[in-house]
Motif scaffolding. Structure first.
Motif, PDB file in Angstrom:
ATOM      1  N   TYR A 279       1.077   4.052  -2.827  1.00  0.00           N
ATOM      2  CA  TYR A 279       0.798   5.442  -2.493  1.00  0.00           C
ATOM      3  C   TYR A 279       1.870   6.347  -3.087  1.00  0.00           C
ATOM      4  O   TYR A 279       1.575   7.394  -3.647  1.00  0.00           O
TER       5      TYR A 279
ATOM      6  N   TRP B 131      -1.211   5.769  -6.217  1.00  0.00           N
ATOM      7  CA  TRP B 131      -2.378   4.950  -5.931  1.00  0.00           C
ATOM      8  C   TRP B 131      -2.940   5.345  -4.566  1.00  0.00           C
ATOM      9  O   TRP B 131      -2.193   5.647  -3.645  1.00  0.00           O
ATOM     10  N   SER B 132      -4.260   5.298  -4.426  1.00  0.00           N
ATOM     11  CA  SER B 132      -4.925   5.553  -3.154  1.00  0.00           C
ATOM     12  C   SER B 132      -5.633   4.279  -2.720  1.00  0.00           C
ATOM     13  O   SER B 132      -6.117   3.516  -3.548  1.00  0.00           O
ATOM     14  N   VAL B 133      -5.718   4.074  -1.425  1.00  0.00           N
ATOM     15  CA  VAL B 133      -6.375   2.875  -0.906  1.00  0.00           C
ATOM     16  C   VAL B 133      -7.882   3.072  -0.931  1.00  0.00           C
ATOM     17  O   VAL B 133      -8.399   4.058  -0.433  1.00  0.00           O
TER      18      VAL B 133
ATOM     19  N   MET C  39       0.831  -1.200   0.000  1.00  0.00           N
ATOM     20  CA  MET C  39       0.000   0.000   0.000  1.00  0.00           C
ATOM     21  C   MET C  39       0.870   1.256   0.000  1.00  0.00           C
ATOM     22  O   MET C  39       0.584   2.218  -0.714  1.00  0.00           O
TER      23      MET C  39
ATOM     24  N   THR D   8      -6.758  -0.740  -4.439  1.00  0.00           N
ATOM     25  CA  THR D   8      -6.267   0.620  -4.583  1.00  0.00           C
ATOM     26  C   THR D   8      -6.719   1.162  -5.919  1.00  0.00           C
ATOM     27  O   THR D   8      -7.101   0.398  -6.822  1.00  0.00           O
TER      28      THR D   8
ATOM     29  N   TYR E 263      -7.917   0.275 -11.108  1.00  0.00           N
ATOM     30  CA  TYR E 263      -7.811  -0.383  -9.804  1.00  0.00           C
ATOM     31  C   TYR E 263      -6.725  -1.440  -9.820  1.00  0.00           C
ATOM     32  O   TYR E 263      -6.537  -2.126 -10.824  1.00  0.00           O
TER      33      TYR E 263
ATOM     34  N   SER F 159      -9.229  -2.209   2.463  1.00  0.00           N
ATOM     35  CA  SER F 159      -8.369  -3.360   2.743  1.00  0.00           C
ATOM     36  C   SER F 159      -9.009  -4.182   3.843  1.00  0.00           C
ATOM     37  O   SER F 159      -9.809  -3.684   4.624  1.00  0.00           O
TER      38      SER F 159
END
Length: 148
Positions: free
Chosen positions: A41, A45-47, A37, A143, A73, A50
């Motif tokens: 980031y 990428w953003s979460v 993650m 993500t 994604y 999870s």
């Protein structure tokens, strides 16, 4: 109206990752999931979400997630050493398989650009473990980023 795709701050990401993985599953799978993650980031990428589970060989968990049209994604899983093979499968709302990661791997990854905003389903499957009774800790994250 808030945008459900606003990026998560790094601080919130770290706190959120810690809160989403139960203490009993902390360890190798948890460390791998956090690292992936954080690497994502750093690459924009953003979460989205999870979660984690403890699965015996042959067991699965299915998670629903809303994916938004045009967003790209990455769905990935990390398993501890009790797992030999973890599978990821993305389904649409009708149950049709959209993507299936079926290589023998403890860290499978799917990449998907949603053609429509809808509910999708991610299946995490412990295809093989070190023994029939072994329970593998498996973390999974979704993500996203806007497609270029």
């Amino acid at each position: 109206m808030s945008n459900p795709l606003l990026p998560v701050s790094l601080f919130a990401l770290l706190l959120g990752a810690a809160a989403l993985v139960p203490p009993a599953l902390a360890g190798e799978a948890d460390d791998c999931l956090r690292n992936k993650m954080l690497e994502g980031y750093a690459q924009g990428w953003s979460v989205r979400t999870s979660t984690s589970a403890s699965l015996k060989e042959g067991e699965s968990r299915v998670y629903s997630v809303t994916l938004h049209k045009g967003a790209e994604y990455q769905i990935f899983a990390c398993a501890d050493a009790q797992a030999v093979d973890v599978r990821l499968v993305l389904h649409d709302a009708d149950g049709q398989v959209l993507l299936n990661e079926d290589a023998v791997d403890r860290q499978p990854v799917l990449t998907y650009t949603a053609p429509a905003t809808a509910t999708y389903y991610v299946a995490v499957h412990a295809a093989d473990t070190v023994s029939d009774e072994a329970k593998a800790a498996i973390g999974m994250a979704v993500t996203w980023r806007q497609s270029p």
